[in-house]
Design an enzyme around this catalytic site. Structure first.
Site, PDB file in Angstrom:
ATOM      1  N   SER A 144       0.847  -1.287   0.116  1.00  0.00           N
ATOM      2  CA  SER A 144      -0.010  -0.065  -0.040  1.00  0.00           C
ATOM      3  C   SER A 144       1.047   1.326   0.011  1.00  0.00           C
ATOM      4  O   SER A 144       2.022   1.187   0.167  1.00  0.00           O
ATOM      5  CB  SER A 144      -0.990  -0.001   1.313  1.00  0.00           C
ATOM      6  OG  SER A 144      -1.467   1.288   1.603  1.00  0.00           O
ATOM      7  N   TYR A 160      -1.755  -1.325  10.624  1.00  0.00           N
ATOM      8  CA  TYR A 160      -2.059  -1.546   9.378  1.00  0.00           C
ATOM      9  C   TYR A 160      -0.822  -1.180   8.401  1.00  0.00           C
ATOM     10  O   TYR A 160      -0.063  -1.778   7.701  1.00  0.00           O
ATOM     11  CB  TYR A 160      -3.181  -0.939   8.870  1.00  0.00           C
ATOM     12  CG  TYR A 160      -3.510  -0.989   7.308  1.00  0.00           C
ATOM     13  CD1 TYR A 160      -3.730  -2.408   6.643  1.00  0.00           C
ATOM     14  CD2 TYR A 160      -3.175  -0.068   6.403  1.00  0.00           C
ATOM     15  CE1 TYR A 160      -3.896  -2.327   5.464  1.00  0.00           C
ATOM     16  CE2 TYR A 160      -3.194  -0.162   5.029  1.00  0.00           C
ATOM     17  CZ  TYR A 160      -3.602  -1.480   4.589  1.00  0.00           C
ATOM     18  OH  TYR A 160      -3.814  -1.613   3.136  1.00  0.00           O
TER      19      TYR A 160
HETATM   20  N1  NAP Z   1      -8.829  -0.614  -1.204  1.00  0.00           N
HETATM   21  C1  NAP Z   1      -7.703   0.085  -0.845  1.00  0.00           C
HETATM   22  O1  NAP Z   1      -7.866   1.323  -0.612  1.00  0.00           O
HETATM   23  C2  NAP Z   1      -6.330  -0.506  -0.746  1.00  0.00           C
HETATM   24  C3  NAP Z   1      -5.146   0.322  -0.565  1.00  0.00           C
HETATM   25  C4  NAP Z   1      -4.054  -0.186  -0.595  1.00  0.00           C
HETATM   26  C5  NAP Z   1      -3.963  -1.414  -0.399  1.00  0.00           C
HETATM   27  N2  NAP Z   1      -4.940  -2.254  -0.213  1.00  0.00           N
HETATM   28  C6  NAP Z   1      -4.699  -3.606  -0.150  1.00  0.00           C
HETATM   29  O2  NAP Z   1      -5.217  -4.370  -1.166  1.00  0.00           O
HETATM   30  C7  NAP Z   1      -5.499  -5.819  -0.604  1.00  0.00           C
HETATM   31  C8  NAP Z   1      -6.840  -6.269  -1.051  1.00  0.00           C
HETATM   32  O3  NAP Z   1      -7.767  -5.583  -0.603  1.00  0.00           O
HETATM   33  P1  NAP Z   1      -8.801  -4.714  -1.345  1.00  0.00           P
HETATM   34  O4  NAP Z   1      -8.871  -3.231  -1.528  1.00  0.00           O
HETATM   35  O5  NAP Z   1      -9.388  -5.666  -2.305  1.00  0.00           O
HETATM   36  O6  NAP Z   1     -10.154  -5.324  -0.064  1.00  0.00           O
HETATM   37  P2  NAP Z   1     -11.353  -6.240  -0.112  1.00  0.00           P
HETATM   38  O7  NAP Z   1     -12.241  -5.897  -0.985  1.00  0.00           O
HETATM   39  O8  NAP Z   1     -11.967  -6.050   1.422  1.00  0.00           O
HETATM   40  O9  NAP Z   1     -10.601  -7.575   0.028  1.00  0.00           O
HETATM   41  C9  NAP Z   1      -9.865  -8.299   0.692  1.00  0.00           C
HETATM   42  C10 NAP Z   1      -9.904  -9.819   0.261  1.00  0.00           C
HETATM   43  O10 NAP Z   1      -9.127 -10.533   1.223  1.00  0.00           O
HETATM   44  C11 NAP Z   1      -9.785 -11.627   1.888  1.00  0.00           C
HETATM   45  N3  NAP Z   1      -9.589 -11.635   3.197  1.00  0.00           N
HETATM   46  C12 NAP Z   1      -9.938 -10.847   4.186  1.00  0.00           C
HETATM   47  N4  NAP Z   1      -9.676 -11.614   5.514  1.00  0.00           N
HETATM   48  C13 NAP Z   1      -9.248 -12.786   5.265  1.00  0.00           C
HETATM   49  C14 NAP Z   1      -8.935 -13.955   5.908  1.00  0.00           C
HETATM   50  N5  NAP Z   1      -8.737 -13.983   7.389  1.00  0.00           N
HETATM   51  N6  NAP Z   1      -8.337 -14.981   5.287  1.00  0.00           N
HETATM   52  C15 NAP Z   1      -8.356 -15.020   3.954  1.00  0.00           C
HETATM   53  N7  NAP Z   1      -8.741 -14.008   3.075  1.00  0.00           N
HETATM   54  C16 NAP Z   1      -9.121 -12.834   3.722  1.00  0.00           C
HETATM   55  C17 NAP Z   1     -11.252 -11.267   1.606  1.00  0.00           C
HETATM   56  O11 NAP Z   1     -12.061 -12.264   1.333  1.00  0.00           O
HETATM   57  P3  NAP Z   1     -13.054 -13.184   2.435  1.00  0.00           P
HETATM   58  O12 NAP Z   1     -13.708 -12.117   3.273  1.00  0.00           O
HETATM   59  O13 NAP Z   1     -13.861 -13.886   1.536  1.00  0.00           O
HETATM   60  O14 NAP Z   1     -12.085 -13.942   3.148  1.00  0.00           O
HETATM   61  C18 NAP Z   1     -11.282 -10.494   0.246  1.00  0.00           C
HETATM   62  O15 NAP Z   1     -11.161 -11.227  -0.718  1.00  0.00           O
HETATM   63  C19 NAP Z   1      -5.266  -5.785   0.700  1.00  0.00           C
HETATM   64  O16 NAP Z   1      -3.991  -6.321   1.137  1.00  0.00           O
HETATM   65  C20 NAP Z   1      -5.185  -4.493   1.179  1.00  0.00           C
HETATM   66  O17 NAP Z   1      -4.488  -4.113   2.128  1.00  0.00           O
HETATM   67  C21 NAP Z   1      -6.148  -1.829  -0.587  1.00  0.00           C
END
Ligand code: NAP
Length: 253
Positions: free
Chosen positions: A138, A151
């Site tokens: 991130s 985080y």
């Molecule tokens: N969106 C942003 O603004 C942003 C910015 C920078 C970085 N990121 C990073 O991008 C990555 C993906 O996030 P996203 O934005 O796509 O958010 P998201 O839509 O909430 O997706 C998160 C994914 O992680 C899975 N997950 C959560 N807890 C889990 C667990 N205990 N075991 C296995 N899988 C788990 C969820 O699936 P289930 O709930 O089905 O398990 C979901 O598929 C993350 O690493 C996040 O830190 C996001």
């Protein structure tokens, strides 16, 4: 026939990685906790693109989650030419107010399982040509983050670890890239209690744009998505840490 494993593929950035790789004809292993969402996406992608899509549900916040997932892949004899360590979550609040359990789970998911899975799957990845690993960090990785202390620290770990691996593995022709998105439209903000923060109100990129840039530059050590985020990271590098951490805290309000 070999596969790319995507963790956190049931929504957001992970699901979009699955769609864009499927368009390229890549076979996939999708993992997350919500098996029904994975199966729905797998059916759609295999029908639309004629690829093979396997699903394995795993809770990577559990201490044995990544071992169980890796063991299942090894037992099935699947070849792995790509690993996208994407699963992760954040939580906004003071370190002392958030429960210790949830913050330890965050470290387990964002850091420990990512390291564990990478180590266990490297022997399989090494056997494939032009293999790659994308670790999702991130822009939070570049400074400390008051009100999201754990985080930001987990993402700093992911960046440092992945940059080192990039150097260690490049002579084996395994490309390791750290994806550093800024605010992105997914379920993340809702899950992290961040929808009303200045950071998200200032605008978020689409997951489609984030993934497109990541896949295009997957041989690069660090991929920061979007000009606004690139500018933010570089101006942060030119500023004292006491300024960047205060700004990060202000953006979480
Ligand atoms: N969106 C942003 O603004 C942003 C910015 C920078 C970085 N990121 C990073 O991008 C990555 C993906 O996030 P996203 O934005 O796509 O958010 P998201 O839509 O909430 O997706 C998160 C994914 O992680 C899975 N997950 C959560 N807890 C889990 C667990 N205990 N075991 C296995 N899988 C788990 C969820 O699936 P289930 O709930 O089905 O398990 C979901 O598929 C993350 O690493 C996040 O830190 C996001």
């Amino acid at each position: 026939m070999s596969y790319v494993l995507i963790t956190g593929a049931s929504s957001g950035i992970g699901a979009v990685f699955a769609k864009q790789l499927a368009e390229q004809g890549q076979n996939l292993i999708l993992s997350a906790r919500r098996k029904e969402k994975l199966d729905e996406l797998a059916n759609q992608l295999s029908q639309q693109y004629g690829i093979k899509v396997e699903t394995l549900s795993a809770d990577l916040a559990n201490t044995d989650g990544s071992k169980t997932l890796a063991d299942a892949i090894v037992e099935k004899g699947w070849k792995v030419n790509g690993l996208i360590n994407n699963a992760g979550f954040g939580d906004r609040g003071l370190f002392s107010d958030l429960t210790l359990d949830r913050q330890i789970q965050m470290i387990q998911l964002n850091v420990t399982s990512l390291v564990d899975l990478t180590h266990r799957l490297l022997p399989l990845i090494r056997r494939e040509r032009d293999a790659y690993i994308i670790n999702v960090a991130s822009t939070a990785a570049f400074q400390a983050g008051p009100k999201m202390a754990i985080y930001y620290a987990t993402k700093a770990f992911v960046l440092s670890f992945s940059e080192a691996l990039h150097e260690e593995l490049k002579n084996d022709n395994i490309y390791v890239s750290t994806l550093c998105p800024g605010a992105t439209e997914t379920e993340f903000a809702q899950e992290a209690n961040m929808t009303n923060t200045k950071l998200f109100k200032a605008g978020a990129m689409t997951a489609e744009d984030v993934v497109k840039q990541s896949l295009k530059k997957k041989k690069k050590a660090i991929v920061i998505t979007g000009w606004k985020n690139i500018f933010g990271v570089w101006s942060g590098k030119l500023s004292p840490r006491c300024v960047t951490r205060k700004l990060a805290g202000w953006l979480q309000a």
